[in-house]
Motif scaffolding. Structure first.
Motif, PDB file in Angstrom:
ATOM      1  N   VAL A   1       3.784   2.112   2.641  1.00  0.00           N
ATOM      2  CA  VAL A   1       4.779   3.133   2.315  1.00  0.00           C
ATOM      3  C   VAL A   1       4.092   4.487   2.281  1.00  0.00           C
ATOM      4  O   VAL A   1       3.100   4.670   1.563  1.00  0.00           O
ATOM      5  CB  VAL A   1       5.437   2.859   0.946  1.00  0.00           C
ATOM      6  CG1 VAL A   1       6.445   3.958   0.611  1.00  0.00           C
ATOM      7  CG2 VAL A   1       6.116   1.502   0.935  1.00  0.00           C
ATOM      8  N   GLY A   2       4.591   5.448   3.055  1.00  0.00           N
ATOM      9  CA  GLY A   2       3.978   6.770   3.006  1.00  0.00           C
ATOM     10  C   GLY A   2       4.475   7.710   4.068  1.00  0.00           C
ATOM     11  O   GLY A   2       5.225   7.337   4.972  1.00  0.00           O
TER      12      GLY A   2
ATOM     13  N   LEU B   1       6.968   1.951   6.153  1.00  0.00           N
ATOM     14  CA  LEU B   1       8.184   2.574   5.641  1.00  0.00           C
ATOM     15  C   LEU B   1       7.935   4.048   5.339  1.00  0.00           C
ATOM     16  O   LEU B   1       6.992   4.390   4.620  1.00  0.00           O
ATOM     17  CB  LEU B   1       8.657   1.864   4.373  1.00  0.00           C
ATOM     18  CG  LEU B   1       8.883   0.349   4.466  1.00  0.00           C
ATOM     19  CD1 LEU B   1       9.299  -0.196   3.095  1.00  0.00           C
ATOM     20  CD2 LEU B   1       9.936   0.018   5.515  1.00  0.00           C
ATOM     21  N   HIS B   2       8.796   4.915   5.875  1.00  0.00           N
ATOM     22  CA  HIS B   2       8.728   6.344   5.602  1.00  0.00           C
ATOM     23  C   HIS B   2       9.977   6.770   4.819  1.00  0.00           C
ATOM     24  O   HIS B   2      11.034   6.153   4.918  1.00  0.00           O
ATOM     25  CB  HIS B   2       8.667   7.144   6.901  1.00  0.00           C
ATOM     26  CG  HIS B   2       7.588   6.715   7.850  1.00  0.00           C
ATOM     27  ND1 HIS B   2       6.276   6.532   7.453  1.00  0.00           N
ATOM     28  CD2 HIS B   2       7.625   6.438   9.174  1.00  0.00           C
ATOM     29  CE1 HIS B   2       5.552   6.169   8.506  1.00  0.00           C
ATOM     30  NE2 HIS B   2       6.346   6.092   9.559  1.00  0.00           N
ATOM     31  N   GLY B   3       9.847   7.853   4.072  1.00  0.00           N
ATOM     32  CA  GLY B   3      11.009   8.427   3.408  1.00  0.00           C
ATOM     33  C   GLY B   3      11.613   7.544   2.332  1.00  0.00           C
ATOM     34  O   GLY B   3      12.821   7.608   2.075  1.00  0.00           O
TER      35      GLY B   3
ATOM     36  N   ALA C   1      -0.215  11.190  12.587  1.00  0.00           N
ATOM     37  CA  ALA C   1      -0.694  10.614  13.845  1.00  0.00           C
ATOM     38  C   ALA C   1      -1.409   9.290  13.598  1.00  0.00           C
ATOM     39  O   ALA C   1      -1.425   8.405  14.463  1.00  0.00           O
ATOM     40  CB  ALA C   1      -1.638  11.600  14.544  1.00  0.00           C
ATOM     41  N   TYR C   2      -1.971   9.129  12.414  1.00  0.00           N
ATOM     42  CA  TYR C   2      -2.655   7.886  12.057  1.00  0.00           C
ATOM     43  C   TYR C   2      -1.667   6.717  12.012  1.00  0.00           C
ATOM     44  O   TYR C   2      -2.045   5.571  12.293  1.00  0.00           O
ATOM     45  CB  TYR C   2      -3.346   8.066  10.713  1.00  0.00           C
ATOM     46  CG  TYR C   2      -4.237   6.924  10.277  1.00  0.00           C
ATOM     47  CD1 TYR C   2      -5.387   6.588  10.984  1.00  0.00           C
ATOM     48  CD2 TYR C   2      -3.945   6.195   9.125  1.00  0.00           C
ATOM     49  CE1 TYR C   2      -6.216   5.558  10.561  1.00  0.00           C
ATOM     50  CE2 TYR C   2      -4.765   5.159   8.694  1.00  0.00           C
ATOM     51  CZ  TYR C   2      -5.902   4.850   9.417  1.00  0.00           C
ATOM     52  OH  TYR C   2      -6.721   3.833   8.995  1.00  0.00           O
ATOM     53  N   SER C   3      -0.419   6.990  11.667  1.00  0.00           N
ATOM     54  CA  SER C   3       0.617   5.940  11.692  1.00  0.00           C
ATOM     55  C   SER C   3       0.750   5.361  13.090  1.00  0.00           C
ATOM     56  O   SER C   3       0.863   4.135  13.270  1.00  0.00           O
ATOM     57  CB  SER C   3       1.970   6.493  11.244  1.00  0.00           C
ATOM     58  OG  SER C   3       1.880   7.208  10.052  1.00  0.00           O
TER      59      SER C   3
ATOM     60  N   SER D   1       0.858  -1.181   0.000  1.00  0.00           N
ATOM     61  CA  SER D   1       0.000   0.000   0.000  1.00  0.00           C
ATOM     62  C   SER D   1       0.898   1.236   0.000  1.00  0.00           C
ATOM     63  O   SER D   1       1.832   1.322   0.803  1.00  0.00           O
ATOM     64  CB  SER D   1      -0.921   0.009   1.224  1.00  0.00           C
ATOM     65  OG  SER D   1      -1.784   1.124   1.208  1.00  0.00           O
ATOM     66  N   VAL D   2       0.625   2.187  -0.902  1.00  0.00           N
ATOM     67  CA  VAL D   2       1.445   3.394  -1.027  1.00  0.00           C
ATOM     68  C   VAL D   2       0.548   4.623  -0.948  1.00  0.00           C
ATOM     69  O   VAL D   2      -0.473   4.700  -1.639  1.00  0.00           O
ATOM     70  CB  VAL D   2       2.218   3.407  -2.359  1.00  0.00           C
ATOM     71  CG1 VAL D   2       2.984   4.724  -2.531  1.00  0.00           C
ATOM     72  CG2 VAL D   2       3.171   2.227  -2.450  1.00  0.00           C
ATOM     73  N   GLY D   3       0.935   5.588  -0.126  1.00  0.00           N
ATOM     74  CA  GLY D   3       0.176   6.832   0.008  1.00  0.00           C
ATOM     75  C   GLY D   3       0.357   7.398   1.390  1.00  0.00           C
ATOM     76  O   GLY D   3       0.763   6.696   2.321  1.00  0.00           O
ATOM     77  N   SER D   4       0.080   8.694   1.557  1.00  0.00           N
ATOM     78  CA  SER D   4       0.190   9.301   2.884  1.00  0.00           C
ATOM     79  C   SER D   4      -0.601   8.489   3.897  1.00  0.00           C
ATOM     80  O   SER D   4      -1.736   8.104   3.634  1.00  0.00           O
ATOM     81  CB  SER D   4      -0.335  10.742   2.860  1.00  0.00           C
ATOM     82  OG  SER D   4       0.466  11.552   2.027  1.00  0.00           O
ATOM     83  N   ILE D   5       0.002   8.233   5.043  1.00  0.00           N
ATOM     84  CA  ILE D   5      -0.645   7.373   6.039  1.00  0.00           C
ATOM     85  C   ILE D   5      -1.518   8.249   6.929  1.00  0.00           C
ATOM     86  O   ILE D   5      -1.121   8.688   8.006  1.00  0.00           O
ATOM     87  CB  ILE D   5       0.415   6.596   6.849  1.00  0.00           C
ATOM     88  CG1 ILE D   5       1.357   5.854   5.886  1.00  0.00           C
ATOM     89  CG2 ILE D   5      -0.263   5.585   7.776  1.00  0.00           C
ATOM     90  CD1 ILE D   5       2.554   5.231   6.569  1.00  0.00           C
TER      91      ILE D   5
END
Length: 382
Positions: free
Chosen positions: A243-244, A269-271, A248-250, A214-218
């Protein structure tokens, strides 16, 4: 500033996101400008409040018909904001710009009375459709900008039929003023990563042998927790890689993982740099995009381009992006999500046929189509 190439029409662009945003709106602007520059029909001026981030700015391919332009006098944060919201018009007139394109839903105040034609791309109206995901003050600010932009624009571009319907509904705009020009996918997602690149990415992130991606802002609207909850109903050897950008949702998702003993099956995964994304897509079993609402959903196109089947959610434009051969479920139904994923894992009957038909479907989003549509639109206004 480079000299204007003789006989060319001059197009200006709002380039703030091009030099500052690593994903989403930034990718949209960089891909479109690079594709338009390759057509070599116009002299392109990219107006940004400052130089932004060097590695993002450098993703604009160096061509003689492309130039970055910065404020003549604005140097403070307030000065740059005022320049972009209206002061830029004087500079556009000075630079003989004939058409200005607001790439991210905004146009400067006064552009319509300056004699410069204008186009605005509106990506979504989520702040009006789902204001619960925004601060009240932000909803008021975005709404005011939206209404002002509609007054200024000669032509409006929506990135999907879904967004066009929202513009008509919330802006009370006649559909004849709006063109739908689908967002294009960056060329790197159409190239198959080399084995050594995939091996390097797998080793760097210690990826599981078998995973869905899954890719996108978390963030809450993106609804990644639905994919996490679906793991309860999937084989134990299937993991999830998210990935994103962290929010706070993370942290909320991490608490859920601890409570339900799923930490060994989920990686967040970030960055992740852009050059690693094609390999992350290519090695996954399938792609999940459980967002509750989107303007388009470009990660779906990226995933299909890299040979993945997709499971997404109903309620916005994701069926429009992914086409009829992928699967779409209610954004609150974890069992339906799990069942759909199970039909997309390696070895599932019909998986390869779904992928082949989906790749045929997304040809409508190929880069040159978007660039040529805009090329035609600019010519029609000039």
């Amino acid at each position: 500033m480079q000299p204007i190439m003789a006989g060319r029409m001059i197009i200006g662009f709002d380039a703030k996101r091009i030099v500052r945003n690593g994903t989403g709106l930034g990718n949209y602007g960089r891909t479109l400008v690079n594709d338009l520059a390759a057509l070599d029909d116009f002299d392109l001026r990219l107006y940004a409040p400052d130089g932004g981030v060097t590695h993002l700015r450098s993703q604009i391919v160096g061509r003689p018909n492309v130039t970055f332009c910065f404020p003549h006098f604005a140097h403070t944060s307030l000065g740059k904001a005022l320049w972009r919201s209206g002061g830029i018009v004087r500079q556009l007139v000075h630079d003989d710009v004939q058409l200005y394109h607001g790439l991210t839903g905004e146009l400067p105040k006064g552009i319509s009375s300056s004699g410069i034609r204008s186009v605005v791309t509106i990506h979504d109206l989520i702040f009006l459709r789902h204001p619960e995901y925004y601060k009240k003050v932000d909803v008021k600010l975005y709404t005011r900008k939206f209404q002002q932009t509609l007054k200024e624009a000669d032509r409006i571009v929506a990135i999907s039929e879904c967004t066009r319907r929202d513009i008509c509904e919330y802006g009370e705009v006649d559909a004849s003023r709006i063109d739908v020009i689908y967002q294009s996918c960056a060329p790197r997602f159409t190239e198959v990563p080399r084995p050594w690149q995939m091996w390097k990415v797998r080793e760097s992130y210690e990826l599981p042998d078998r995973y869905i991606l899954s890719v996108g802002s978390i963030e809450e609207r993106k609804n990644a927790l639905l994919a996490v909850r679906a793991l309860h109903h999937l084989p134990d050897d299937v993991s999830l890689v998210i990935v994103g950008k962290p929010t706070a949702y993370s942290d909320f998702i991490r608490e859920y993982l601890l409570e339900h003993r799923l930490t060994s099956r989920v990686q967040i995964l970030h960055g992740v740099p852009d050059e690693d994304l094609p390999s992350l897509y290519r090695m996954a079993d399938c792609f999940v995009y459980p967002s509750r609402y989107e303007g388009f959903g470009i990660p779906i196109i990226e995933a299909i381009s890299q040979g993945l089947p997709v499971v997404a959610c109903t309620g916005s434009c994701l069926e429009e992006a992914g086409g009829p051969d992928n699967l779409y479920v209610d954004p609150d139904d974890e069992q339906a999500m799990a069942h759909a994923i199970s039909q997309m894992l390696y070895g599932s009957p019909g998986r390869e046929q779904r992928i082949a038909r989906s790749q045929e479907y997304i040809r409508r989003f190929e880069n040159t189509d978007a660039a040529r549509r805009f090329d035609e639109l600019y010519h029609s206004l000039l």
